[in-house]
Design an enzyme around this catalytic site. Structure first.
Site, PDB file in Angstrom:
ATOM      1  N   HIS A 101      12.696  -2.366   2.701  1.00 14.60           N
ATOM      2  CA  HIS A 101      12.061  -1.232   2.987  1.00 14.60           C
ATOM      3  C   HIS A 101      13.048   0.009   2.388  1.00 14.60           C
ATOM      4  CE1 HIS A 101       9.200  -2.601   5.478  1.00 14.60           C
ATOM      5  NE2 HIS A 101       9.887  -3.446   6.110  1.00 14.60           N
ATOM      6  N   PRO A 151       0.890  -1.256  -0.065  1.00  9.98           N
ATOM      7  CA  PRO A 151       0.116  -0.167   0.052  1.00  9.98           C
ATOM      8  C   PRO A 151       0.966   1.102   0.016  1.00  9.98           C
ATOM      9  CG  PRO A 151      -0.382  -0.983   2.071  1.00  9.98           C
ATOM     10  CD  PRO A 151       0.701  -1.932   1.137  1.00  9.98           C
ATOM     11  N   ASN A 152       0.570   2.134  -0.836  1.00 13.39           N
ATOM     12  CA  ASN A 152       0.962   3.621  -0.934  1.00 13.39           C
ATOM     13  C   ASN A 152       2.293   3.685  -1.593  1.00 13.39           C
ATOM     14  OD1 ASN A 152      -1.401   4.817   0.660  1.00 13.39           O
ATOM     15  ND2 ASN A 152      -0.364   3.978   2.405  1.00 13.39           N
ATOM     16  N   ARG A 206       6.832   1.466  13.566  1.00 14.81           N
ATOM     17  CA  ARG A 206       7.457   0.981  12.332  1.00 14.81           C
ATOM     18  C   ARG A 206       8.674  -0.020  12.748  1.00 14.81           C
ATOM     19  NH1 ARG A 206       5.168   4.054   8.183  1.00 14.81           N
ATOM     20  NH2 ARG A 206       4.717   6.087   8.801  1.00 14.81           N
ATOM     21  N   TYR A 231      11.003   9.189   1.292  1.00 13.79           N
ATOM     22  CA  TYR A 231      11.005   8.235   0.113  1.00 13.79           C
ATOM     23  C   TYR A 231      11.374   8.683  -1.064  1.00 13.79           C
ATOM     24  CZ  TYR A 231       7.534   6.060   3.520  1.00 13.79           C
ATOM     25  OH  TYR A 231       7.167   5.625   4.611  1.00 13.79           O
ATOM     26  N   GLU A 239      12.497  -9.144   2.823  1.00 13.73           N
ATOM     27  CA  GLU A 239      11.749  -7.790   3.207  1.00 13.73           C
ATOM     28  C   GLU A 239      12.640  -6.688   2.967  1.00 13.73           C
ATOM     29  OE1 GLU A 239      10.619  -8.183   7.414  1.00 13.73           O
ATOM     30  OE2 GLU A 239      10.312  -5.795   7.366  1.00 13.73           O
ATOM     31  N   ALA A 246       2.979  -0.532   5.070  1.00 14.01           N
ATOM     32  CA  ALA A 246       2.453  -0.655   6.509  1.00 14.01           C
ATOM     33  C   ALA A 246       2.159  -1.925   6.931  1.00 14.01           C
ATOM     34  CB  ALA A 246       1.243   0.543   6.777  1.00 14.01           C
ATOM     35  N   ARG A 262      12.542   5.798  12.780  1.00 13.52           N
ATOM     36  CA  ARG A 262      11.252   6.498  12.688  1.00 13.52           C
ATOM     37  C   ARG A 262      10.147   6.274  13.797  1.00 13.52           C
ATOM     38  NH1 ARG A 262       8.979   5.489   6.709  1.00 13.52           N
ATOM     39  NH2 ARG A 262       7.826   7.180   7.313  1.00 13.52           N
ATOM     40  N   ARG A 267       4.570  11.076  -2.406  1.00 14.99           N
ATOM     41  CA  ARG A 267       4.479  10.678  -1.124  1.00 14.99           C
ATOM     42  C   ARG A 267       5.827  11.184  -0.382  1.00 14.99           C
ATOM     43  NH1 ARG A 267       4.547   4.485   1.045  1.00 14.99           N
ATOM     44  NH2 ARG A 267       3.804   5.147   2.948  1.00 14.99           N
ATOM     45  N   ASN A 312       8.409  -5.373  -0.385  1.00 11.71           N
ATOM     46  CA  ASN A 312       8.130  -4.326   0.449  1.00 11.71           C
ATOM     47  C   ASN A 312       6.534  -4.187   0.772  1.00 11.71           C
ATOM     48  OD1 ASN A 312       7.565  -1.748   1.767  1.00 11.71           O
ATOM     49  ND2 ASN A 312       8.956  -0.449   0.345  1.00 11.71           N
TER      50      ASN A 312
HETATM   51  C1  DQA Z   1       8.046   1.342   4.215  1.00 15.56           C
HETATM   52  C2  DQA Z   1       8.159   1.853   5.434  1.00 15.56           C
HETATM   53  C3  DQA Z   1       6.611   1.473   6.183  1.00 15.56           C
HETATM   54  O1  DQA Z   1       6.778   1.822   7.549  1.00 15.56           O
HETATM   55  C4  DQA Z   1       5.597   2.317   5.500  1.00 15.56           C
HETATM   56  O2  DQA Z   1       4.352   2.175   6.119  1.00 15.56           O
HETATM   57  C5  DQA Z   1       5.669   2.278   3.995  1.00 15.56           C
HETATM   58  C6  DQA Z   1       6.888   2.325   3.376  1.00 15.56           C
HETATM   59  C7  DQA Z   1       9.419   1.688   3.427  1.00 15.56           C
HETATM   60  O3  DQA Z   1       9.659   1.333   2.138  1.00 15.56           O
HETATM   61  O4  DQA Z   1      10.411   2.531   3.960  1.00 15.56           O
HETATM   62  O5  DQA Z   1       4.680   2.147   3.450  1.00 15.56           O
HETATM   63  O6  DQA Z   1       7.844  -0.060   3.747  1.00 15.56           O
END
Ligand code: DQA
Length: 146
Positions: free
Chosen positions: A102, A12-13, A113, A25, A100, A79, A109, A20, A76
């Site tokens: 990020h 997501p996102n 997280r 990011y 995994e 959240a 952060r 964003r 990735n």
């Molecule tokens: C993320 C870190 C997560 O905490 C966050 O919710 C994201 C992006 C990262 O790539 O740094 O959506 O996975």
């Protein structure tokens, strides 16, 4: 050497990359990042498929596809990383390596997280290097599957 095939899965996102929170990011879009991953992987004789979804169910369906269709998965989960037991169980159901990833350093952060429910079912975790987090994961995946 046979060509390995990996799935690069974003949650997501991550479709909002570029717009964003660029201070967190960066300004690269997901399309730009995926293009960079594809060419880096090509140099390592790895073929990549890419998938992004904002929906937990769609991500889980794709994780299930890894069993039959891929040698491994770079994930990735956004959240969902921090609370999706359903994604954790999906990864555990597939006997292929997951890494995994990020973009940001999740440990530098907010408190929420710092915990990942998917780390225990992944081979390893790479965080904090922006797009390079994915490239480092490709390099690690090559060693895991070849
Ligand atoms: C993320 C870190 C997560 O905490 C966050 O919710 C994201 C992006 C990262 O790539 O740094 O959506 O996975």
């Amino acid at each position: 050497m046979t060509k390995g095939k990996i799935l690069v899965l974003n949650g997501p996102n991550l479709d909002m990359l570029g717009l964003r929170e660029p201070e967190v990011y960066g300004r690269q879009t997901l399309a730009t990042i995926n293009h960079g991953i594809a060419s880096y992987a090509e140099g390592m004789k790895l073929e990549c498929d890419f998938f992004q979804s904002n929906s937990e169910g769609a991500l889980i369906d794709k994780i299930h596809e890894v069993r039959e269709n891929y040698d491994g998965c770079i994930l990735n989960a956004g959240a969902y990383t921090h609370y999706s037991y359903a994604i954790r169980d999906a990864i555990a159901s597939v006997e292929k390596p997951f890494i995994e990833v990020h973009l940001s350093n999740v440990h530098a952060r907010e408190e929420f997280r710092r915990h990942s429910v998917i780390s225990p079912v992944c081979k390893g975790v790479i965080a904090g290097f922006g797009m390079h987090s994915y490239l480092l994961a490709v390099s690690a995946m090559r060693d895991l599957i070849q």
